[in-house]
Design an enzyme around this catalytic site. Structure first.
Site, mmCIF file in Angstrom:
data_model
loop_
_atom_site.group_PDB
_atom_site.id
_atom_site.type_symbol
_atom_site.label_atom_id
_atom_site.label_comp_id
_atom_site.label_asym_id
_atom_site.label_seq_id
_atom_site.Cartn_x
_atom_site.Cartn_y
_atom_site.Cartn_z
ATOM 1 N N HIS A 159 37.690 -10.353 48.074
ATOM 2 C CA HIS A 159 39.005 -10.897 47.731
ATOM 3 C C HIS A 159 40.065 -9.978 48.331
ATOM 4 O O HIS A 159 39.767 -8.846 48.736
ATOM 5 C CB HIS A 159 39.162 -10.964 46.220
ATOM 6 C CG HIS A 159 38.305 -12.001 45.574
ATOM 7 N ND1 HIS A 159 38.625 -12.574 44.372
ATOM 8 C CD2 HIS A 159 37.145 -12.576 45.955
ATOM 9 C CE1 HIS A 159 37.710 -13.454 44.027
ATOM 10 N NE2 HIS A 159 36.785 -13.472 44.985
ATOM 11 N N CYS A 175 39.379 -9.502 40.198
ATOM 12 C CA CYS A 175 40.353 -8.530 40.692
ATOM 13 C C CYS A 175 41.136 -7.888 39.551
ATOM 14 O O CYS A 175 41.512 -6.716 39.633
ATOM 15 C CB CYS A 175 41.272 -9.191 41.708
ATOM 16 S SG CYS A 175 40.366 -9.709 43.197
ATOM 17 N N SER A 206 48.455 -14.473 41.710
ATOM 18 C CA SER A 206 47.978 -13.863 40.468
ATOM 19 C C SER A 206 46.496 -13.509 40.615
ATOM 20 O O SER A 206 45.697 -14.338 41.055
ATOM 21 C CB SER A 206 48.178 -14.836 39.303
ATOM 22 O OG SER A 206 47.692 -14.284 38.105
ATOM 23 N N GLU A 233 42.551 -8.329 46.972
ATOM 24 C CA GLU A 233 42.765 -7.084 46.245
ATOM 25 C C GLU A 233 41.629 -6.097 46.475
ATOM 26 O O GLU A 233 41.872 -4.894 46.627
ATOM 27 C CB GLU A 233 42.921 -7.367 44.740
ATOM 28 C CG GLU A 233 44.132 -8.203 44.402
ATOM 29 C CD GLU A 233 43.887 -9.715 44.459
ATOM 30 O OE1 GLU A 233 44.727 -10.460 43.931
ATOM 31 O OE2 GLU A 233 42.864 -10.163 45.028
ATOM 32 N N CYS A 289 42.615 -12.976 40.151
ATOM 33 C CA CYS A 289 41.538 -13.610 39.383
ATOM 34 C C CYS A 289 40.966 -12.594 38.394
ATOM 35 O O CYS A 289 41.350 -11.430 38.377
ATOM 36 C CB CYS A 289 40.451 -14.119 40.334
ATOM 37 S SG CYS A 289 39.514 -12.795 41.129
#
Length: 149
Positions: free
Chosen positions: A56, A86, A81, A58, A83
């Protein structure tokens, strides 16, 4: 911190999101900044490109930052935002603040982070929302896969 600086930091994450989209991936970008405002790492969602469901945005930014003695005072900036996966990373390593481009297309775990002492700054950025809206409309199956639907 001033919102003007957050906007500058968000631009780094947006650049990453656009890079991911250009590679045929999901347009989510992130950047990790040190307490002094130094860019530590940046990255974008690479699930499609790498065939790796754990990459991901992040996590890519976090990995690019390399090992830090402490993550206290750091800020994770993300176009969307985070998940639950993360959000867990943020909590696990004690990242102090998360700056979010938008949460209209996906409301991840940022309320939970706030409940556990992480400062949340939601920018409601129109560019981030349009980027995700367009992607979701064009790629509903891939988006559903990404969010675990």
């Amino acid at each position: 911190m001033e919102h003007a600086e957050y906007g500058t930091w968000l631009a780094t994450a947006v650049d990453e999101a656009r890079a991911g989209l250009a590679e045929g991936g999901i347009p989510i970008g992130a950047a990790l900044y040190g307490a002094d405002g130094t860019l530590l790492g940046r990255g974008h969602n690479r699930r499609v490109q790498d065939g790796d469901p754990s990459t991901h945005a992040e996590t890519a930014a976090f990995r690019a930052a390399g090992r830090q003695r402490s993550y206290r005072g750091t800020t994770m900036v993300t176009t969307l935002s985070p998940c639950w996966y993360c959000s867990g990373l943020v909590r696990q390593f004690g990242i102090s603040r998360v700056v979010i481009g938008e949460a209209a297309t996906f409301h991840g775990g940022h309320d939970w982070l706030a409940e556990h002492g992480v400062e949340i700054v939601l920018l409601d950025d129109a560019e981030c929302e349009t980027l995700m809206d367009d992607f979701i409309k064009s790629n509903p199956e891939l988006w559903s896969e990404d969010i675990g639907d």
